[in-house]
Design a protein around this motif. Structure first.
Motif, PDB file in Angstrom:
ATOM      1  N   THR A 197      -8.042   8.455  -3.583  1.00 22.59           N
ATOM      2  CA  THR A 197      -8.359   7.339  -4.910  1.00 22.59           C
ATOM      3  C   THR A 197      -7.989   5.923  -4.599  1.00 22.59           C
ATOM      4  OG1 THR A 197      -7.451   9.271  -6.330  1.00 22.59           O
ATOM      5  CG2 THR A 197      -7.447   6.869  -7.320  1.00 22.59           C
ATOM      6  N   TRP A 198      -7.085   5.460  -3.850  1.00 24.12           N
ATOM      7  CA  TRP A 198      -6.836   4.241  -3.576  1.00 24.12           C
ATOM      8  C   TRP A 198      -7.527   3.790  -2.343  1.00 24.12           C
ATOM      9  CZ3 TRP A 198      -4.705   0.957  -6.402  1.00 24.12           C
ATOM     10  CH2 TRP A 198      -3.667   1.404  -7.386  1.00 24.12           C
ATOM     11  N   THR A 204       2.112   6.572  -6.707  1.00 26.89           N
ATOM     12  CA  THR A 204       0.946   7.565  -7.176  1.00 26.89           C
ATOM     13  C   THR A 204       1.270   9.018  -7.095  1.00 26.89           C
ATOM     14  OG1 THR A 204      -0.764   5.769  -7.075  1.00 26.89           O
ATOM     15  CG2 THR A 204      -1.526   7.694  -7.616  1.00 26.89           C
ATOM     16  N   PHE A 233       0.807  -1.171   0.022  1.00 29.87           N
ATOM     17  CA  PHE A 233      -0.204  -0.041   0.027  1.00 29.87           C
ATOM     18  C   PHE A 233       0.790   1.308   0.063  1.00 29.87           C
ATOM     19  CE2 PHE A 233      -3.951  -2.198   1.963  1.00 29.87           C
ATOM     20  CZ  PHE A 233      -4.222  -2.730   0.709  1.00 29.87           C
ATOM     21  N   SER A 285      -4.214  11.027  -3.874  1.00 31.08           N
ATOM     22  CA  SER A 285      -3.717   9.577  -4.155  1.00 31.08           C
ATOM     23  C   SER A 285      -3.945   9.023  -3.013  1.00 31.08           C
ATOM     24  CB  SER A 285      -1.956   9.773  -3.803  1.00 31.08           C
ATOM     25  OG  SER A 285      -1.769   8.398  -3.808  1.00 31.08           O
ATOM     26  N   LEU A 323       1.860   1.616  -3.616  1.00 24.97           N
ATOM     27  CA  LEU A 323       0.870   2.347  -4.310  1.00 24.97           C
ATOM     28  C   LEU A 323       0.571   3.674  -3.960  1.00 24.97           C
ATOM     29  CD1 LEU A 323      -1.674  -0.660  -4.278  1.00 24.97           C
ATOM     30  CD2 LEU A 323      -0.213  -0.020  -6.008  1.00 24.97           C
ATOM     31  N   ILE A 324       0.446   4.120  -2.994  1.00 22.80           N
ATOM     32  CA  ILE A 324       0.087   5.568  -2.579  1.00 22.80           C
ATOM     33  C   ILE A 324       1.013   6.589  -2.926  1.00 22.80           C
ATOM     34  CG2 ILE A 324      -0.759   7.057  -0.772  1.00 22.80           C
ATOM     35  CD1 ILE A 324      -2.102   4.757   0.631  1.00 22.80           C
TER      36      ILE A 324
END
Length: 282
Positions: free
Chosen positions: A101-102, A44, A37, A98, A40-41
């Motif tokens: 969104t996730w 992004t 995670f 970000s 990803l965050i």
């Protein structure tokens, strides 16, 4: 009444024992989730930060017009994002977008299938209802404690808390949309030999799509409402200046950061909202 208090049920100890058991035996699992995670965050946010702000605003405006076909939206979107740059909150806004969104994407990926399953299995819905009620009513700080234990201080604990808070919305609205599909449509599809999977994807899901999209916008709003709380556990973004403003009683800074959050909320809601049929370009 003394006998009630003297014979207190050790509910807290049971919960604490369960948390300790999970942390002791599945720490590797939570570490993997934390790494994934964070990648990803933060990835992004880093990718969006590579794009010059004015170019990114132009791309967002083009995406908004392509999705909504509304010039009125652009007249609000472009000046609002320029205002965020002017106030000095652009980088914080990128981090918040970000995270939201996730959180929204993961909530929808988890919530929509659960809502569909609950609509087809009444026993599952009977089980889920009190669980969803608890998730929506329990104070957020209560489940921040195990989130900090499992995922540590940082953006992932804030993400998990946000997902827990926002998840009931897509589950409930997906269940409502699927379960409210007219029986006449279902019977007509079955009479033409449609399988259960075909009935789901060609009848139930299209009928429930407006309700599912309402669940999406609800996820966005609920996720943004958690920005400040997520900042309390180390999640960067617009929640940090709000917390600093509270600690220093800085009205101006608090209002500016709050205004940036409101702008992001309105823009994400308008961009993700399902266009109304019969409307062309404004």
């Amino acid at each position: 009444m003394d006998w009630l208090t003297d014979n207190k049920l050790p509910v807290g100890k049971w919960i604490n024992a369960g948390v300790d058991f999970l942390y002791l035996h599945f720490a590797w699992f939570f570490d993997g989730i934390t790494f994934a995670f964070e990648f990803l965050i933060e990835g992004t946010a880093a990718l969006l930060s590579l794009v010059p702000p004015l170019i990114l605003i132009a791309l967002v405006a083009a995406l908004a017009y392509w999705l909504q076909r509304s010039w009125k939206l652009l007249l609000f979107l472009v000046p609002s994002l320029l205002l965020i740059i002017n106030l000095g909150y652009w980088e914080d806004t990128i981090l918040t977008i970000s995270l939201v969104t996730w959180a929204t994407l993961l909530s929808m990926l988890i919530g929509v299938p659960i809502g569909i399953a609950a609509a087809h299995r009444p026993a599952l819905w009977v089980f889920l209802r009190p669980v969803l009620d608890m998730m929506q009513t329990i104070p957020t700080f209560v489940y921040l404690i195990p989130a900090l234990i499992f995922f540590g201080l940082g953006v992932v604990a804030g993400l998990v808390a946000t997902i827990i808070f926002a998840l009931p919305a897509p589950i409930r609205l997906t269940y409502l949309g699927i379960s409210s599909a007219p029986k006449q449509l279902l019977e007509a599809a079955e009479s033409f030999g449609a399988t259960k999977r075909q009935v789901l994807w060609k009848v139930e899901v299209p009928h429930a799509l407006p309700t599912i999209m309402a669940g999406l916008t609800q996820c966005i709003m609920l996720s943004l409402s958690m920005v400040v709380i997520a900042a309390m556990v180390g999640a960067d973004g617009l929640g940090i200046p709000v917390l600093r403003a509270i600690n220093t009683v800085n009205v101006a800074k608090g209002f500016e950061a709050g205004l940036a959050i409101v702008i992001v909320a309105i823009l994400m809601d308008r961009i993700c909202r399902r266009p109304q049929s019969g409307k062309g370009a404004d």
